[in-house]
Design a protein around this motif. Structure first.
Motif, PDB file in Angstrom:
ATOM      1  N   THR A 163       0.840  -1.191   0.000  1.00 18.46           N
ATOM      2  CA  THR A 163       0.000   0.000   0.000  1.00 18.46           C
ATOM      3  C   THR A 163       0.875   1.241   0.000  1.00 18.46           C
ATOM      4  O   THR A 163       2.101   1.157   0.170  1.00 18.46           O
ATOM      5  CB  THR A 163      -0.902   0.028   1.246  1.00 18.46           C
ATOM      6  OG1 THR A 163      -0.072   0.195   2.408  1.00 18.46           O
ATOM      7  CG2 THR A 163      -1.714  -1.249   1.376  1.00 18.46           C
ATOM      8  N   ASN A 164       0.243   2.413  -0.128  1.00 22.95           N
ATOM      9  CA  ASN A 164       1.029   3.650  -0.099  1.00 22.95           C
ATOM     10  C   ASN A 164       1.519   3.996   1.308  1.00 22.95           C
ATOM     11  O   ASN A 164       2.306   4.931   1.483  1.00 22.95           O
ATOM     12  CB  ASN A 164       0.238   4.812  -0.696  1.00 22.95           C
ATOM     13  CG  ASN A 164      -1.068   5.074   0.031  1.00 22.95           C
ATOM     14  OD1 ASN A 164      -1.390   4.421   1.024  1.00 22.95           O
ATOM     15  ND2 ASN A 164      -1.838   6.027  -0.485  1.00 22.95           N
ATOM     16  N   ASP A 190       6.282   2.493 -10.088  1.00 15.82           N
ATOM     17  CA  ASP A 190       6.742   1.778  -8.898  1.00 15.82           C
ATOM     18  C   ASP A 190       6.201   0.349  -8.986  1.00 15.82           C
ATOM     19  O   ASP A 190       4.993   0.132  -8.891  1.00 15.82           O
ATOM     20  CB  ASP A 190       6.203   2.494  -7.655  1.00 15.82           C
ATOM     21  CG  ASP A 190       6.420   1.715  -6.366  1.00 15.82           C
ATOM     22  OD1 ASP A 190       7.219   0.759  -6.368  1.00 15.82           O
ATOM     23  OD2 ASP A 190       5.776   2.081  -5.355  1.00 15.82           O
ATOM     24  N   ASP A 199       3.599  -1.024  -6.532  1.00 13.76           N
ATOM     25  CA  ASP A 199       2.301  -0.348  -6.492  1.00 13.76           C
ATOM     26  C   ASP A 199       1.368  -1.023  -7.495  1.00 13.76           C
ATOM     27  O   ASP A 199       1.712  -1.169  -8.672  1.00 13.76           O
ATOM     28  CB  ASP A 199       2.505   1.127  -6.850  1.00 13.76           C
ATOM     29  CG  ASP A 199       1.257   1.964  -6.691  1.00 13.76           C
ATOM     30  OD1 ASP A 199       0.152   1.401  -6.610  1.00 13.76           O
ATOM     31  OD2 ASP A 199       1.393   3.203  -6.670  1.00 13.76           O
ATOM     32  N   ASP A 243      -1.120   0.141  -8.975  1.00 11.42           N
ATOM     33  CA  ASP A 243      -1.444   1.051 -10.072  1.00 11.42           C
ATOM     34  C   ASP A 243      -0.412   1.011 -11.189  1.00 11.42           C
ATOM     35  O   ASP A 243      -0.681   1.486 -12.296  1.00 11.42           O
ATOM     36  CB  ASP A 243      -1.574   2.487  -9.553  1.00 11.42           C
ATOM     37  CG  ASP A 243      -2.841   2.703  -8.742  1.00 11.42           C
ATOM     38  OD1 ASP A 243      -3.765   1.874  -8.855  1.00 11.42           O
ATOM     39  OD2 ASP A 243      -2.904   3.689  -7.986  1.00 11.42           O
ATOM     40  N   SER A 244       0.779   0.457 -10.910  1.00 17.69           N
ATOM     41  CA  SER A 244       1.807   0.389 -11.948  1.00 17.69           C
ATOM     42  C   SER A 244       1.342  -0.428 -13.140  1.00 17.69           C
ATOM     43  O   SER A 244       1.837  -0.245 -14.263  1.00 17.69           O
ATOM     44  CB  SER A 244       3.097  -0.203 -11.383  1.00 17.69           C
ATOM     45  OG  SER A 244       2.919  -1.561 -11.016  1.00 17.69           O
ATOM     46  N   ASN A 295       6.386   2.302  -2.795  1.00 16.64           N
ATOM     47  CA  ASN A 295       5.597   1.723  -1.702  1.00 16.64           C
ATOM     48  C   ASN A 295       6.395   0.725  -0.866  1.00 16.64           C
ATOM     49  O   ASN A 295       5.959   0.347   0.221  1.00 16.64           O
ATOM     50  CB  ASN A 295       4.360   1.008  -2.265  1.00 16.64           C
ATOM     51  CG  ASN A 295       3.303   1.986  -2.750  1.00 16.64           C
ATOM     52  OD1 ASN A 295       3.517   3.197  -2.773  1.00 16.64           O
ATOM     53  ND2 ASN A 295       2.155   1.464  -3.151  1.00 16.64           N
ATOM     54  N   LYS A 352       2.299   8.414  -9.004  1.00 20.51           N
ATOM     55  CA  LYS A 352       1.330   7.892  -8.040  1.00 20.51           C
ATOM     56  C   LYS A 352      -0.047   8.476  -8.342  1.00 20.51           C
ATOM     57  O   LYS A 352      -0.169   9.576  -8.896  1.00 20.51           O
ATOM     58  CB  LYS A 352       1.731   8.263  -6.609  1.00 20.51           C
ATOM     59  CG  LYS A 352       3.054   7.629  -6.162  1.00 20.51           C
ATOM     60  CD  LYS A 352       2.907   6.139  -5.981  1.00 20.51           C
ATOM     61  CE  LYS A 352       4.226   5.488  -5.623  1.00 20.51           C
ATOM     62  NZ  LYS A 352       4.066   4.043  -5.383  1.00 20.51           N
TER      63      LYS A 352
END
Length: 356
Positions: free
Chosen positions: A31-32, A172, A175, A177-178, A222, A234
């Motif tokens: 997580t962030n 990242d 992450d 979302d990457s 992260n 991000k």
């Protein structure tokens, strides 16, 4: 006489390297707040695909950078237009990270990427002015709007507008979302023409930079204990989704209202390929603004499932692919009215109404 901004040529560059979702199964995601995500990577990937619609994405090869992809897309657009590049008044190039050196996080934008494209195209004309714009994912659409303004002002007659990005080099890997981001380049040549039925009919641009400023930004990885000096792209996914769903339909409606074009006349909506579910929700919300709960069939071309989100390159790449017949269910004919729309870091939104 009235001056119209007409797209006379398009081109794109789709990188050769295919990165399938299954290849992320070896990743450990956090997580962030740098807490490990307990679900197995396979489960995370499955959920990711259901939400985003992305099954694969394209990455630039190690020997390719953003300006080189831009040049390839530009050459294709120039060839399609059948023009002499020396006749270009402006080269407007949208990106967000410049040329990112492979295996580093270092960006290089001096000289500008547009200047590098001018050099690579062998253009000697000193009156051909190249410049870069940083406008988040809506950068290419914004470049199109800027060219339109130049034509209306009578200070240019022909422009090359490019969007290019290598997001794979600023992600990242820890992450989730990457997995969204990808690489690519798209371009078009636009020309000022008198009394043409084709061309830009209207546009809308908005910027929200108060609470929304850092919905998309740069932060450290992260992974626990990661170096805070090294930063990656991000995104606050839920806030971006809610922002886009609230504001993008209204911006498109504003664009159509300015153009005096009813929604029923729109044949295609070329929307930034950010997230399949988000894009579908945006277009449904747009139609609901006109009290139309059912979308027309094949109104929204999509290539995000195979190509991912390449930021400024998604809209011009998608338009070029449809124009060249890559999707049999999506055809364009003279007189069709289409919309280009995008949303991204800033937070910025824009839309263009265009008649083929």
């Amino acid at each position: 006489m009235s001056t119209s901004t007409v797209i006379i040529g398009t081109g794109s560059y789709i990188p050769d390297v295919i990165k399938n979702n299954s290849e992320f199964a070896i990743n450990n995601f956090y997580t962030n707040t740098q807490e490990p995500i307990p679900n197995a990577a396979g489960e995370i990937i499955e959920k990711f695909e259901k939400i985003t619609g992305i099954a694969a994405r394209r990455y630039a090869g190690e020997d390719m950078n953003a300006s080189e992809m831009a040049c390839l897309a530009a050459k294709a657009a120039i060839a399609d237009a059948g023009i002499d590049p020396e006749t270009l008044d402006y080269i407007i190039l949208a990106h967000n990270f410049g040329n990112v050196v492979k295996h580093t996080i270092q960006t290089d934008a001096v000289p500008s990427l547009a200047s590098r494209v001018k050099h690579a195209l062998g253009i000697h004309n000193p009156s051909c002015i190249p410049y870069d714009i940083l406008f988040g994912c809506p950068g290419w659409v914004q470049g199109l709007i800027q060219a339109h303004i130049y034509f209306a002002a009578g200070v240019a007659k022909r422009c090359l507008v490019i969007g290019t990005e290598t997001l794979s080099r600023v992600i990242d890997v820890y992450d989730r979302d990457s997995m969204i981001f990808s690489d690519g380049a798209g371009a078009c040549v636009v020309e000022a023409r008198e009394n043409s039925k084709a061309g830009i009919l209207g546009s809308s641009v908005q910027s929200y930079a108060v609470d929304e400023l850092e919905y998309i930004n740069m932060e450290k990885a992260n992974y626990p204990g990661s170096d805070a000096r090294i930063r990656y792209i991000k995104m606050q996914g839920r806030k971006v989704y809610e922002f886009a769903l609230t504001h993008v339909p209204l911006a498109i409606k504003d664009c159509l209202d300015k153009a005096a074009v009813p929604l029923s006349e729109v044949s295609k909506i070329f929307i930034h390929q950010a997230n399949e579910k988000m894009d579908e929700a945006i277009v449904k919300r747009l139609y609901s603004l006109y009290d139309q709960p059912v979308l027309p069939e094949n109104i929204m071309p999509m290539n995000i499932r195979e190509l991912g989100n390449s930021s400024v390159a998604t809209v011009p790449t998608l338009f070029d692919m449809v124009k060249r017949g890559a999707f049999p269910q999506h055809q364009l004919s003279a007189g069709d009215v289409v919309v280009f729309a995008s949303v991204g870091a800033g937070m910025n939104i824009n839309a263009v109404c265009y008649r083929i």
